[in-house]
Write a protein that holds these residues in place. Sequence first.
Motif, PDB file in Angstrom:
ATOM      1  N   VAL A  96       0.516  -1.073  -0.440  1.00  0.00           N
ATOM      2  CA  VAL A  96       0.065   0.405  -0.120  1.00  0.00           C
ATOM      3  C   VAL A  96       0.789   1.324   0.285  1.00  0.00           C
ATOM      4  N   ILE A  97       1.713   0.977   0.679  1.00  0.00           N
ATOM      5  CA  ILE A  97       2.657   2.040   0.852  1.00  0.00           C
ATOM      6  C   ILE A  97       3.727   2.392  -0.631  1.00  0.00           C
ATOM      7  N   THR A  98       4.021   1.626  -1.509  1.00  0.00           N
ATOM      8  CA  THR A  98       4.819   1.459  -2.881  1.00  0.00           C
ATOM      9  C   THR A  98       3.760   2.447  -3.683  1.00  0.00           C
ATOM     10  N   THR A  99       1.998   1.895  -3.911  1.00  0.00           N
ATOM     11  CA  THR A  99       1.389   1.864  -4.530  1.00  0.00           C
ATOM     12  C   THR A  99       1.556   3.711  -4.585  1.00  0.00           C
ATOM     13  N   TYR A 100       0.625   3.928  -3.245  1.00  0.00           N
ATOM     14  CA  TYR A 100       0.808   5.430  -2.434  1.00  0.00           C
ATOM     15  C   TYR A 100       1.650   6.501  -3.057  1.00  0.00           C
ATOM     16  N   THR A 101       3.056   6.115  -2.716  1.00  0.00           N
ATOM     17  CA  THR A 101       4.351   6.715  -3.187  1.00  0.00           C
ATOM     18  C   THR A 101       4.265   6.895  -5.063  1.00  0.00           C
ATOM     19  N   TYR A 102       3.981   6.615  -5.605  1.00  0.00           N
ATOM     20  CA  TYR A 102       4.190   6.199  -7.164  1.00  0.00           C
ATOM     21  C   TYR A 102       2.497   6.997  -7.561  1.00  0.00           C
ATOM     22  N   PHE A 103       2.009   6.577  -6.730  1.00  0.00           N
ATOM     23  CA  PHE A 103       0.351   7.158  -7.307  1.00  0.00           C
ATOM     24  C   PHE A 103       0.244   8.592  -7.568  1.00  0.00           C
ATOM     25  N   LYS A 104       0.649   9.090  -5.971  1.00  0.00           N
ATOM     26  CA  LYS A 104       1.067  10.048  -5.530  1.00  0.00           C
ATOM     27  C   LYS A 104       2.066  11.269  -6.631  1.00  0.00           C
ATOM     28  N   LYS A 105       3.382  10.368  -6.655  1.00  0.00           N
ATOM     29  CA  LYS A 105       3.914  11.193  -7.661  1.00  0.00           C
ATOM     30  C   LYS A 105       3.422  11.951  -9.367  1.00  0.00           C
TER      31      LYS A 105
END
Length: 174
Positions: A96-105
């Motif tokens: 969930v952290i990886t997906t959110y980080t790349y999504f936000k980017k």
Amino acid sequence: MLFNKLLLSSCLLPGKTSYTENGVEINIKPSSGETILFFLIDNQSNPNCKLRQILGLEQEGMKICDLIVFYAKESKRIICFVELKGGDVKTATEQVITTYTYFKKSLKQSELSLNFIAKAYIKSNSSVPQEIDKYKQELKQTFGEGNYDISKNSDLGNFLRGVEYQPKGKSKKK
């Protein structure tokens, strides 16, 4: 824009407000005035969804979460990153952290100023690991206080709406 691609892609589960994977279920019963969209983004479960490529997560070994759930009511907008796990909360937290980080980017690259609350929900059917506080701390650092949960509860509704969880049982007499 990222949301156009999500809406028009095979990631959207039209009319769905529940999802089950490997015996682990998540659901929400919409209330009046709510908009709820489920996006199945994990390419192992949904090979037609190309969000992994859009976000730049196609490197070997990178895992993304199972779902993105969009929730809206009045002016509130929530994007919830959901992982369904039979166990392994550590991997679920990373997903969930990886997906959110790349999504936000990816959202920052578009020039729009988007106003939403990011949340993470890990639904686990297994017993809670001893390191649960460590994983909750990682989620808190990424999503903020009250915007994450690791739970056995299949109902996502109260979490998205910001309602405090009340365990079932006898109510206390006054």
